[in-house]
Design a protein around this motif. Sequence first.
Motif, PDB file in Angstrom:
ATOM      1  N   VAL A  53     -98.546 -20.038 -61.259  1.00 28.89           N
ATOM      2  CA  VAL A  53     -97.594 -21.030 -61.024  1.00 28.89           C
ATOM      3  C   VAL A  53     -96.549 -20.888 -61.636  1.00 28.89           C
ATOM      4  CG1 VAL A  53     -98.602 -22.611 -62.997  1.00 28.89           C
ATOM      5  CG2 VAL A  53     -97.358 -23.477 -60.749  1.00 28.89           C
ATOM      6  N   ALA A  54     -96.339 -20.406 -62.681  1.00 23.69           N
ATOM      7  CA  ALA A  54     -94.767 -19.974 -63.128  1.00 23.69           C
ATOM      8  C   ALA A  54     -94.042 -19.048 -62.479  1.00 23.69           C
ATOM      9  CB  ALA A  54     -94.913 -19.672 -64.747  1.00 23.69           C
ATOM     10  N   GLU A  55     -94.868 -18.162 -61.759  1.00 18.85           N
ATOM     11  CA  GLU A  55     -93.907 -17.306 -60.863  1.00 18.85           C
ATOM     12  C   GLU A  55     -93.748 -18.108 -59.530  1.00 18.85           C
ATOM     13  OE1 GLU A  55     -94.943 -12.591 -61.335  1.00 18.85           O
ATOM     14  OE2 GLU A  55     -96.551 -13.778 -60.691  1.00 18.85           O
ATOM     15  N   ASP A  56     -94.421 -18.893 -59.246  1.00 21.18           N
ATOM     16  CA  ASP A  56     -94.108 -19.802 -58.060  1.00 21.18           C
ATOM     17  C   ASP A  56     -92.880 -20.705 -58.332  1.00 21.18           C
ATOM     18  OD1 ASP A  56     -94.980 -20.659 -55.259  1.00 21.18           O
ATOM     19  OD2 ASP A  56     -94.820 -22.779 -56.245  1.00 21.18           O
ATOM     20  N   ALA A  57     -92.726 -21.211 -59.342  1.00 20.47           N
ATOM     21  CA  ALA A  57     -91.829 -22.186 -59.841  1.00 20.47           C
ATOM     22  C   ALA A  57     -90.494 -21.395 -59.962  1.00 20.47           C
ATOM     23  CB  ALA A  57     -92.268 -22.809 -61.342  1.00 20.47           C
ATOM     24  N   ALA A  58     -90.487 -20.268 -60.590  1.00 24.37           N
ATOM     25  CA  ALA A  58     -89.215 -19.455 -60.686  1.00 24.37           C
ATOM     26  C   ALA A  58     -88.336 -19.226 -59.382  1.00 24.37           C
ATOM     27  CB  ALA A  58     -89.518 -18.198 -61.534  1.00 24.37           C
ATOM     28  N   ARG A  59     -89.202 -19.211 -58.173  1.00 22.54           N
ATOM     29  CA  ARG A  59     -88.413 -18.911 -56.970  1.00 22.54           C
ATOM     30  C   ARG A  59     -87.802 -19.998 -56.374  1.00 22.54           C
ATOM     31  NH1 ARG A  59     -90.567 -19.831 -52.287  1.00 22.54           N
ATOM     32  NH2 ARG A  59     -89.859 -18.156 -51.363  1.00 22.54           N
ATOM     33  N   ARG A  60     -88.070 -21.305 -56.837  1.00 23.29           N
ATOM     34  CA  ARG A  60     -87.442 -22.478 -56.362  1.00 23.29           C
ATOM     35  C   ARG A  60     -86.148 -22.631 -56.669  1.00 23.29           C
ATOM     36  NH1 ARG A  60     -91.756 -25.320 -53.865  1.00 23.29           N
ATOM     37  NH2 ARG A  60     -93.526 -24.450 -54.273  1.00 23.29           N
ATOM     38  N   ASP A  61     -85.384 -23.696 -55.772  1.00 20.74           N
ATOM     39  CA  ASP A  61     -84.044 -23.738 -56.087  1.00 20.74           C
ATOM     40  C   ASP A  61     -83.729 -24.542 -57.338  1.00 20.74           C
ATOM     41  OD1 ASP A  61     -84.882 -25.968 -55.170  1.00 20.74           O
ATOM     42  OD2 ASP A  61     -83.643 -26.217 -53.086  1.00 20.74           O
ATOM     43  N   PHE A  62     -84.063 -25.666 -57.462  1.00 25.41           N
ATOM     44  CA  PHE A  62     -83.746 -26.735 -58.539  1.00 25.41           C
ATOM     45  C   PHE A  62     -84.687 -26.835 -59.488  1.00 25.41           C
ATOM     46  CE2 PHE A  62     -81.024 -27.849 -54.708  1.00 25.41           C
ATOM     47  CZ  PHE A  62     -80.078 -27.037 -55.097  1.00 25.41           C
ATOM     48  N   THR A  63     -84.478 -27.226 -60.804  1.00 27.67           N
ATOM     49  CA  THR A  63     -85.438 -27.457 -61.590  1.00 27.67           C
ATOM     50  C   THR A  63     -86.350 -28.820 -61.288  1.00 27.67           C
ATOM     51  OG1 THR A  63     -84.107 -28.787 -63.096  1.00 27.67           O
ATOM     52  CG2 THR A  63     -84.726 -26.329 -63.467  1.00 27.67           C
TER      53      THR A  63
END
Length: 385
Positions: A111-121
């Motif tokens: 999930v951390a890799e998925d989160a890292a590709r998103r635009d805003f926190t």
Amino acid sequence: MRLRAEWLDDPASRAVTDALEGAGHRALYVGGCVRNALLGAPVSDLDIATDAAPEAVVAAAAGAGLRAVPTGIAHGTVTVVSDGRPYEVTTFRRDEETDGRHARVAFTAEVAEDAARRDFTMNALYAAPDGAVVDPLEGLPDLLARRVRFVGAPDARIREDYLRILRFFRFHAWYGDPSGGIDPDALDACARHAGGLGRLSAERIGAEMKKLLAAPDPAPALAAMAASGVLARVMPGASASNVASLVHAEGDLPPRWERRALALGGAVDGWRLSNAEARGMERRAGAAASTLPPAALGRAFGREAAEDAALLAAAAAEGGVPAETFERIAAGAEASFPLAARHLMPALEGPALGEGLKRAERAWLASDLTLDREALRRIALGERA
């Protein structure tokens, strides 16, 4: 932190998450539904992220008696329909390659890799089916402070997809705290990469701008767009100076992106509007340029266009619109011209009849629709004489 929302306990939602978890996979709500629920804002779409590969999602759905539609299976997305409601279920992903518009992705179990590709926190927040918030990038403090912050380095996120420049301002308009200002590093990055907006399709630019302009108060975001040079890229000739006074004049009226676009005064040719949208903008522009009084304005251009024209005029004068003006516009929009050809025949016939009706209608509009049938009949016949 634990999220509380009715849709978490909805049997339709439970059926989808239970199907995934029952097959040994993670199921986490993600993005807008989590963000908005935490802010107490309305939630529309329910998106779910999972470590299950798309084929496994389809199998899990089928095993639970749910319909699975491979809407974007190459990018990891399967739409699972539960009790008639669609749920977009997407496999955790990481970006392998980007070109400023599109990304080539690889699936991951993290999930951390998925989160890292998103635009805003604030968009990298997840929630388990029991409501437990999963925050891999510490985006929750940003959300609660209404601070729009890019995931990682703003320059890198923008180069992956230049639409994120417009999304940054849109999210600031909808979710940012104007009193807290705007992230200076992000603003500088948007200014540096504004030229990349030229690589985007007109449809994507138009869609983002319409969403931005529909925010309750887009004035601070638009002012920042203008200062950074971004506004001129997507709306040549625009000025954000009148938008704040327009928002004030609107009061509790629902926002309309068309009205705000006219207040900006720039060209929307690059937005690729639909035919209906283009006609609506033309009506509003015509009403704004007209000198007709309120009821006549409503009759000539329709209620929405006339109301918007009144608000734009009030904004230019930094004032408001009296309730009576809106009442007159509404009455005019519903009014019917009281004079017909039969009221002038046989005194007028042929081309003269048409000319008489036009003269009478012009007089009716100039009187703000106050002249009655007999007065209009005399005008038509008197003009003829």
